[in-house]
Design a protein around this motif. Structure first.
Motif: not given
Length: 391
Positions: A255-264, A334-338, A364-375
């Protein structure tokens, strides 16, 4: 030898259960069981016999009930190769009739359900017409027939069939979308001294999707080692690989230094500047991985574990499998969406147990919640929010 569960027998049983459930009253149903016939729930003798017994018990419970559907038909499609579930799902969506409700029953483990849902999601995102069709005319029900069943509807066949035997509703489910900034080059591979083909399917290009939990770091290393071991010796090796990774991960991927940003809601929640062991992002809270291990036992859906020394990892790894880490200083939740992660070193990522190698060019890579997409189909008595919006 006793009779074993087969995809065909499963199809007959669940078709009967769909036909008598009041949610489908007056509907024309097309049930398509997409099965990995090599999954442990079919092939491992003791588990297969148990699953067959469970299915017959639920069939007995509904055999006297009247059929409420206007019409119902069913078929089985067997997956033949890695990635085949995506192709099957897209073909089903393309050909699905507007006059029927098509229910895709995923019959395998997390890999099978991931492929089917990814195929549907990518097809839905091609146009608004496709999206409406996937959300209104197609539904997915995820049966747990694999060794890992964390993204399925119930961890056991008993739990899944119980859902179908009770009052249920439709919901549109979100996913975690995993995007990379750039593609890896040959120079990047040489500089990393690692081969991406060793860690995942290099033909499977980002963006990737998760319908349970995605992660970067130690959890992905455990998934990779588990998958590697499973190809040699079928079965559930997750806990053994957790113990292996505790001792070996920091050597393989320091593990090396990273910058992690969280959004809601597009607002910055926090910025973490630190070396990290793992960053895990769930579609919602109350998620498990590794076949029932409580990675998110509460509402929070993001966990970040900063770099730990090996002794701490050895002494505390049980807290990450039973969820008790939540009350310690081992991780921030956290409770985050990105989440956006910037990093310069090789590291693994995983999406519902499928892994990929990330190199400097991907960040940078991004993990984020999509809009509702499948039933999907959910129980009316579901005890917690699972990332889907009830219809």
């Amino acid at each position: 030898m006793s009779e074993l569960l087969t995809p065909q027998i499963l199809c007959e049983g669940v078709t009967k259960m769909f036909s008598v459930n009041s949610l489908f009253a007056g509907k024309k149903l097309s049930i398509i069981v997409v099965a990995n016939e090599k999954a442990g729930g079919f092939t491992q003798e003791k588990q297969s016999e148990k699953n067959l017994k469970t299915l017959k018990e639920f069939e007995d419970l509904v055999k006297e009930k009247a059929v409420v559907t206007e019409s119902i038909k069913s078929e089985v499609i067997i997956t033949k190769k890695i990635g085949h579930g995506k192709e099957i799902a897209e073909e089903i969506a393309t050909n699905a009739s507007e006059e029927e409700l098509t229910i895709i029953v995923s019959a395998g483990g997390d890999g099978t359900s991931l492929e089917i849902q990814t195929g549907l999601t990518k097809w839905a995102l091609k146009s608004e017409v496709n999206k409406k069709k996937v959300q209104d005319k197609i539904a997915v029900f995820r049966m747990p027939l694999g060794t890992g069943n964390d993204g399925t509807d119930g961890h056991t066949l008993d739990e899944s069939l119980k859902i179908l035997s009770e009052s249920i509703h439709f919901a549109n489910a979100r996913a975690v979308k995993f995007s990379v900034n750039g593609e890896v080059t040959e120079n990047g591979i040489k500089a990393s001294c690692k081969n991406p083909a060793e860690y995942g399917n290099v033909e499977d290009k980002a963006p990737w999707y998760s319908f349970n939990a995605a992660g970067i770091g130690l959890d992905a290393f455990v998934c990779w080692k588990t998958n590697e071991e499973k190809t040699k010796h079928p079965g559930n090796h997750y806990q053994l690989m957790v113990d292996f990774a505790t001792l070996n991960y920091n050597k393989a991927f320091p593990p090396e230094d990273a910058v992690i940003r969280l959004y809601k809601d597009d607002e910055l929640l926090d910025t973490i500047n630190s070396a990290f062991e793992m960053c895990v992002f769930g579609v919602s809270g109350h998620r498990t991985f590794g076949s029932g291990k409580k990675i998110f036992p509460v509402e929070e859906n993001v966990a970040i574990v900063r770099k730990l020394d090996v002794m701490t990892m050895v002494l505390k790894n049980g807290k990450f499998t039973d969820g008790s880490y939540i009350s310690t200083n081992l991780a921030q939740t956290y409770q985050a969406d990105k989440v956006v992660v910037d990093y310069k070193y090789p590291v693994l990522c995983e999406l519902d147990g499928e892994t990929h190698l990330l190199l400097e060019e991907n960040f940078p890579v991004t993990m984020e919640l999509t809009e509702p997409c499948i039933q999907v189909i959910e129980s009316d008595s579901q005890s917690c929010y699972r990332g889907a919006v009830k219809k």
